[in-house]
Scaffold this active site. Sequence first.
Site, mmCIF file in Angstrom:
data_model
loop_
_atom_site.group_PDB
_atom_site.id
_atom_site.type_symbol
_atom_site.label_atom_id
_atom_site.label_comp_id
_atom_site.label_asym_id
_atom_site.label_seq_id
_atom_site.Cartn_x
_atom_site.Cartn_y
_atom_site.Cartn_z
ATOM 1 N N PRO A 83 0.836 -1.200 0.000
ATOM 2 C CA PRO A 83 0.000 0.000 0.000
ATOM 3 C C PRO A 83 0.879 1.261 0.000
ATOM 4 O O PRO A 83 1.918 1.291 0.671
ATOM 5 C CB PRO A 83 -0.792 -0.111 1.310
ATOM 6 C CG PRO A 83 -0.583 -1.469 1.836
ATOM 7 C CD PRO A 83 0.645 -2.039 1.195
ATOM 8 N N GLY A 87 3.454 3.890 5.212
ATOM 9 C CA GLY A 87 4.593 3.740 6.131
ATOM 10 C C GLY A 87 5.277 2.392 6.002
ATOM 11 O O GLY A 87 6.045 1.985 6.873
ATOM 12 N N SER A 91 7.968 3.537 -1.368
ATOM 13 C CA SER A 91 8.847 4.350 -2.234
ATOM 14 C C SER A 91 10.264 3.769 -2.256
ATOM 15 O O SER A 91 10.911 3.755 -3.311
ATOM 16 C CB SER A 91 8.845 5.818 -1.806
ATOM 17 O OG SER A 91 9.191 5.941 -0.462
ATOM 18 N N ASP A 134 14.705 2.420 5.224
ATOM 19 C CA ASP A 134 13.814 1.778 4.255
ATOM 20 C C ASP A 134 14.597 1.205 3.083
ATOM 21 O O ASP A 134 14.370 0.069 2.664
ATOM 22 C CB ASP A 134 12.794 2.788 3.708
ATOM 23 C CG ASP A 134 11.754 3.187 4.743
ATOM 24 O OD1 ASP A 134 12.027 3.023 5.940
ATOM 25 O OD2 ASP A 134 10.685 3.665 4.348
HETATM 26 C C1 MEV Z 1 9.298 6.483 7.985
HETATM 27 O O1 MEV Z 1 8.954 5.167 7.527
HETATM 28 C C2 MEV Z 1 10.227 6.404 9.141
HETATM 29 C C3 MEV Z 1 10.781 7.729 9.646
HETATM 30 O O2 MEV Z 1 11.674 7.406 10.723
HETATM 31 C C4 MEV Z 1 11.505 8.506 8.589
HETATM 32 C C5 MEV Z 1 12.784 7.850 8.131
HETATM 33 O O3 MEV Z 1 13.379 7.058 8.860
HETATM 34 O O4 MEV Z 1 13.216 8.174 7.011
HETATM 35 C C6 MEV Z 1 9.677 8.601 10.217
#
Ligand code: MEV
Length: 301
Positions: A83, A87, A91, A134
């Site tokens: 999705p 989060g 991307s 990520d």
């Molecule tokens: C976003 O998935 C996680 C954050 O910690 C941002 C990041 O680590 O780039 C909020």
Amino acid sequence: MGESMVTYSAPAKIYLFGEHAVVYNKHAVAVAVNLRTRVSLRRSDRFIYQTDGDTRYIEGALGIFSSLKKIPGLELRVESDIPIGAGLGSSAAVTVATLGALNEEFDAGLGIEEIARLAFEVERSIQGVASPTDTFVSSVGGCVLVPDLTRVTDHLRCSIVIGDTKVVGYTKKLVKDVKELRSRETEILDLIFDTIDRIAVTGLDALSAGDYTRVGELMNINHGLLDAMGVGTSKLSELVYAARSGGALGAKITGAGGGGCIVAICEEKDVGRVVDAIRGRGGGAIVVDVAREGLRRESED
Ligand code: MEV
């Protein structure tokens, strides 16, 4: 599109501990999960993209890769189980998979760590402040300790359930909001980040010891601290409490918050109850496993 396409895929991720604090160089533990984005491409004399997602990450990957190899044109198709804006690292996955496919098609000889590094550059140029979590997790798979960027294990002996609020969370804005709160309440936010750092390190010990009750408890504390830094919503908390009442050992926001997803861990026997509890509150529930493989080549379609 025809047979001569090369296809690479890369996985989504969840945070067991440490999102947001990781932007301030604190420890985090993130896990690649088996929802994948597949990117297929072949050379062309034009640039044609087929995707339901954001083309900025594809263009960013092409831009950075063009400094290594000339790309005259490309037909590129994206298919994804992840999705968007939830989060879960959609991307990062599309960026990593695009770079993986380009690497093969244009014979650039990049190693996995180099692909992760380039993908991070792309994410940072688009999102502003970002951690390499990520892109690294999506590249290498398994369970990863950040900022060390070491793969700590490739399996969890518990079940993982994602609860999706189906509300988009905007990472860039949420990271900025936390930064602004920290500029007003520096000492307090730094104490919160330090506590999350301790939670991540302790949580890793609990994982290594196979103590999932403790892992869950630490996730619950981490959730409270994410709420304290202002990235929670009532819907996220509703799903967190639903998952816990369904028998989860622990449940928390995963990712930037503001919408997006929660992650819960539970014993296998309780998966059905946790899923039902999340759905009962209107959330989407997805049962996932650890993705041992990060970036990988897919057989041709
Ligand atoms: C976003 O998935 C996680 C954050 O910690 C941002 C990041 O680590 O780039 C909020």
